[in-house]
Write a protein that holds these residues in place. Sequence first.
Motif, mmCIF file in Angstrom:
data_model
loop_
_atom_site.group_PDB
_atom_site.id
_atom_site.type_symbol
_atom_site.label_atom_id
_atom_site.label_comp_id
_atom_site.label_asym_id
_atom_site.label_seq_id
_atom_site.Cartn_x
_atom_site.Cartn_y
_atom_site.Cartn_z
ATOM 1 N N GLU A 103 8.310 6.587 4.954
ATOM 2 C CA GLU A 103 8.717 5.781 6.102
ATOM 3 C C GLU A 103 8.149 4.368 6.052
ATOM 4 O O GLU A 103 8.848 3.383 6.315
ATOM 5 C CB GLU A 103 8.264 6.477 7.390
ATOM 6 C CG GLU A 103 8.579 5.725 8.671
ATOM 7 C CD GLU A 103 8.076 6.475 9.889
ATOM 8 O OE1 GLU A 103 7.327 5.875 10.673
ATOM 9 O OE2 GLU A 103 8.424 7.659 10.036
ATOM 10 N N GLU A 104 6.873 4.248 5.671
ATOM 11 C CA GLU A 104 6.223 2.937 5.710
ATOM 12 C C GLU A 104 6.807 1.992 4.669
ATOM 13 O O GLU A 104 7.138 0.845 4.974
ATOM 14 C CB GLU A 104 4.718 3.090 5.500
ATOM 15 C CG GLU A 104 3.948 1.795 5.698
ATOM 16 C CD GLU A 104 2.447 2.005 5.604
ATOM 17 O OE1 GLU A 104 1.753 1.778 6.615
ATOM 18 O OE2 GLU A 104 1.969 2.392 4.530
ATOM 19 N N PHE A 105 6.950 2.447 3.419
ATOM 20 C CA PHE A 105 7.461 1.559 2.377
ATOM 21 C C PHE A 105 8.936 1.239 2.602
ATOM 22 O O PHE A 105 9.382 0.115 2.343
ATOM 23 C CB PHE A 105 7.264 2.185 1.000
ATOM 24 C CG PHE A 105 7.633 1.261 -0.130
ATOM 25 C CD1 PHE A 105 6.838 0.159 -0.426
ATOM 26 C CD2 PHE A 105 8.787 1.472 -0.877
ATOM 27 C CE1 PHE A 105 7.182 -0.710 -1.452
ATOM 28 C CE2 PHE A 105 9.135 0.613 -1.905
ATOM 29 C CZ PHE A 105 8.329 -0.476 -2.194
ATOM 30 N N ALA A 106 9.700 2.209 3.084
ATOM 31 C CA ALA A 106 11.109 1.941 3.389
ATOM 32 C C ALA A 106 11.228 0.893 4.491
ATOM 33 O O ALA A 106 12.062 -0.025 4.412
ATOM 34 C CB ALA A 106 11.810 3.227 3.802
ATOM 35 N N GLY A 107 10.390 1.030 5.533
ATOM 36 C CA GLY A 107 10.410 0.040 6.610
ATOM 37 C C GLY A 107 9.992 -1.332 6.125
ATOM 38 O O GLY A 107 10.553 -2.355 6.521
ATOM 39 N N LEU A 108 8.985 -1.365 5.247
ATOM 40 C CA LEU A 108 8.548 -2.642 4.686
ATOM 41 C C LEU A 108 9.667 -3.293 3.884
ATOM 42 O O LEU A 108 9.907 -4.497 4.001
ATOM 43 C CB LEU A 108 7.328 -2.408 3.789
ATOM 44 C CG LEU A 108 6.867 -3.605 2.946
ATOM 45 C CD1 LEU A 108 6.374 -4.734 3.848
ATOM 46 C CD2 LEU A 108 5.778 -3.189 1.964
ATOM 47 N N THR A 109 10.370 -2.507 3.068
ATOM 48 C CA THR A 109 11.454 -3.053 2.248
ATOM 49 C C THR A 109 12.540 -3.669 3.125
ATOM 50 O O THR A 109 13.022 -4.781 2.860
ATOM 51 C CB THR A 109 12.052 -1.943 1.364
ATOM 52 O OG1 THR A 109 11.019 -1.371 0.561
ATOM 53 C CG2 THR A 109 13.139 -2.501 0.464
ATOM 54 N N GLN A 110 12.942 -2.973 4.193
ATOM 55 C CA GLN A 110 13.959 -3.506 5.091
ATOM 56 C C GLN A 110 13.485 -4.788 5.767
ATOM 57 O O GLN A 110 14.244 -5.756 5.911
ATOM 58 C CB GLN A 110 14.318 -2.456 6.152
ATOM 59 C CG GLN A 110 15.025 -1.235 5.584
ATOM 60 C CD GLN A 110 15.355 -0.219 6.665
ATOM 61 O OE1 GLN A 110 15.330 -0.528 7.854
ATOM 62 N NE2 GLN A 110 15.646 1.000 6.260
ATOM 63 N N ALA A 111 12.217 -4.798 6.194
ATOM 64 C CA ALA A 111 11.683 -5.983 6.865
ATOM 65 C C ALA A 111 11.634 -7.180 5.926
ATOM 66 O O ALA A 111 11.943 -8.312 6.312
ATOM 67 C CB ALA A 111 10.284 -5.685 7.414
ATOM 68 N N VAL A 112 11.258 -6.951 4.668
ATOM 69 C CA VAL A 112 11.192 -8.037 3.690
ATOM 70 C C VAL A 112 12.588 -8.567 3.390
ATOM 71 O O VAL A 112 12.794 -9.783 3.251
ATOM 72 C CB VAL A 112 10.493 -7.562 2.399
ATOM 73 C CG1 VAL A 112 10.628 -8.598 1.289
ATOM 74 C CG2 VAL A 112 9.024 -7.284 2.679
ATOM 75 N N GLU A 113 13.562 -7.671 3.297
ATOM 76 C CA GLU A 113 14.937 -8.103 3.053
ATOM 77 C C GLU A 113 15.432 -9.026 4.163
ATOM 78 O O GLU A 113 16.053 -10.063 3.899
ATOM 79 C CB GLU A 113 15.861 -6.887 2.930
ATOM 80 C CG GLU A 113 15.705 -6.127 1.625
ATOM 81 C CD GLU A 113 16.631 -4.941 1.520
ATOM 82 O OE1 GLU A 113 16.907 -4.491 0.392
ATOM 83 O OE2 GLU A 113 17.090 -4.441 2.587
ATOM 84 N N TYR A 135 10.471 -2.601 13.171
ATOM 85 C CA TYR A 135 11.224 -1.974 12.092
ATOM 86 C C TYR A 135 10.783 -0.528 11.893
ATOM 87 O O TYR A 135 11.609 0.371 11.704
ATOM 88 C CB TYR A 135 11.047 -2.758 10.799
ATOM 89 C CG TYR A 135 11.965 -3.952 10.675
ATOM 90 C CD1 TYR A 135 13.345 -3.802 10.522
ATOM 91 C CD2 TYR A 135 11.444 -5.241 10.708
ATOM 92 C CE1 TYR A 135 14.171 -4.903 10.426
ATOM 93 C CE2 TYR A 135 12.272 -6.350 10.617
ATOM 94 C CZ TYR A 135 13.641 -6.173 10.463
ATOM 95 O OH TYR A 135 14.453 -7.263 10.364
ATOM 96 N N LEU A 136 9.483 -0.294 11.924
ATOM 97 C CA LEU A 136 8.979 1.066 11.724
ATOM 98 C C LEU A 136 9.423 1.994 12.846
ATOM 99 O O LEU A 136 9.788 3.141 12.612
ATOM 100 C CB LEU A 136 7.455 1.044 11.615
ATOM 101 C CG LEU A 136 6.887 0.364 10.357
ATOM 102 C CD1 LEU A 136 5.370 0.319 10.422
ATOM 103 C CD2 LEU A 136 7.329 1.082 9.103
ATOM 104 N N GLN A 137 9.405 1.492 14.090
ATOM 105 C CA GLN A 137 9.847 2.304 15.228
ATOM 106 C C GLN A 137 11.332 2.647 15.108
ATOM 107 O O GLN A 137 11.763 3.770 15.390
ATOM 108 C CB GLN A 137 9.564 1.565 16.532
ATOM 109 C CG GLN A 137 8.080 1.444 16.861
ATOM 110 C CD GLN A 137 7.836 0.628 18.109
ATOM 111 O OE1 GLN A 137 8.770 0.083 18.696
ATOM 112 N NE2 GLN A 137 6.584 0.541 18.517
ATOM 113 N N GLN A 138 12.134 1.641 14.694
ATOM 114 C CA GLN A 138 13.556 1.877 14.521
ATOM 115 C C GLN A 138 13.810 2.932 13.457
ATOM 116 O O GLN A 138 14.675 3.798 13.589
ATOM 117 C CB GLN A 138 14.255 0.569 14.148
ATOM 118 C CG GLN A 138 15.759 0.715 13.927
ATOM 119 C CD GLN A 138 16.405 -0.594 13.536
ATOM 120 O OE1 GLN A 138 15.770 -1.635 13.534
ATOM 121 N NE2 GLN A 138 17.680 -0.539 13.194
ATOM 122 N N LEU A 139 13.025 2.863 12.372
ATOM 123 C CA LEU A 139 13.172 3.824 11.288
ATOM 124 C C LEU A 139 12.831 5.228 11.770
ATOM 125 O O LEU A 139 13.501 6.208 11.414
ATOM 126 C CB LEU A 139 12.277 3.425 10.125
ATOM 127 C CG LEU A 139 12.628 4.014 8.757
ATOM 128 C CD1 LEU A 139 13.982 3.536 8.285
ATOM 129 C CD2 LEU A 139 11.570 3.649 7.737
#
Length: 329
Positions: free
Chosen positions: A112-122, A318-322
């Motif tokens: 969850e954390e790395f996926a959220g980070l990737t979306q936020a960076v994009e 982003y993390l909450q949305q995920l």
Amino acid sequence: MSGYVLHLPEDESIVLSGPVSRRLIEGGDGDAALLYIAVLKNHGSIDDERLRALLSWPPDRFQRALGILVRQGLVALPRQGNAPPPPPPAPPAADQRPEYTRADMARALEGEEFAGLTQAVEQKLGKKLTTPDVSVLLGLYDQLGLPADVIFLLVGFCTERTAAQYGPGRRPTLRQIEKEGYAWARQGLFSQESAAAYIRKYQKRREGLPLLMGLLRLGDRVPAPSEEKYLLAWSEMGFDNEVIELAYDKTVLKCKELKWPYLNKILCSWHQKGLHTLAEVEAGDRPGSARNPRRSGNNMRPAPAETAKDDMARMEKYLQQLRREKEEH
């Protein structure tokens, strides 16, 4: 058994970074790993007696596990008296980043954390990350051990710096972000607090750039990236503006024009001798115990409103949305 099902409590999470996990696994000592988890769970604020009681260990078992963690560089013993703190372990060189396979990246994106980070960076960079981009991001997160929130601050910092240097709309590459990330790791910026303090310090120094450009008779244009490196370094050294202007005069007198390396050589020489005010330079003496109040920081304008808190809030969003999307499925 082909896999494991973990039943974890929802109230508290204990996160081990990639480098820490690797050291514990390669060390192969269960007591050391268990002791590290106990220290981490108590946020490091627990004494030896309480730790031993928590683990129900005799003193010799505790000291053995503690010694392993110290040798691995995962914990540091309290300092004695005024002894300086030990330097943090040096991060691996940037060219030693592991080559992650697509399977490695797919597994990381299941978290969850790395996926959220990737979306936020994009969204921060305004583009879809390529496979090499994700590999660089994973290297910062997994090998270098930067937390996701710190990486997001890093990306925001690099984005704003690139826009200031090259104009609105310009974005940094992931390689440029990686290079800055290794610089952060060398300085020990592994928390939101330390990273935000570094950003504030950088922004404050950058506020003084227009004044320094004026002292060097360069007008009101934005300094080139190489020029900015010189100016920020001189600001960090703590020179009074009159000292930089004097170094400029000496440079023009010698070279008949502004030569950045020559001017830098003069200022570095004064800095090594401890001469930072005009009086100190003219007298050629080292500064005494009383500090001159006219330091370069006093000539700078107030720093602009910080964006670090906004970046952290967006990351949490982003993390909450995920999490909500995961619950819906």
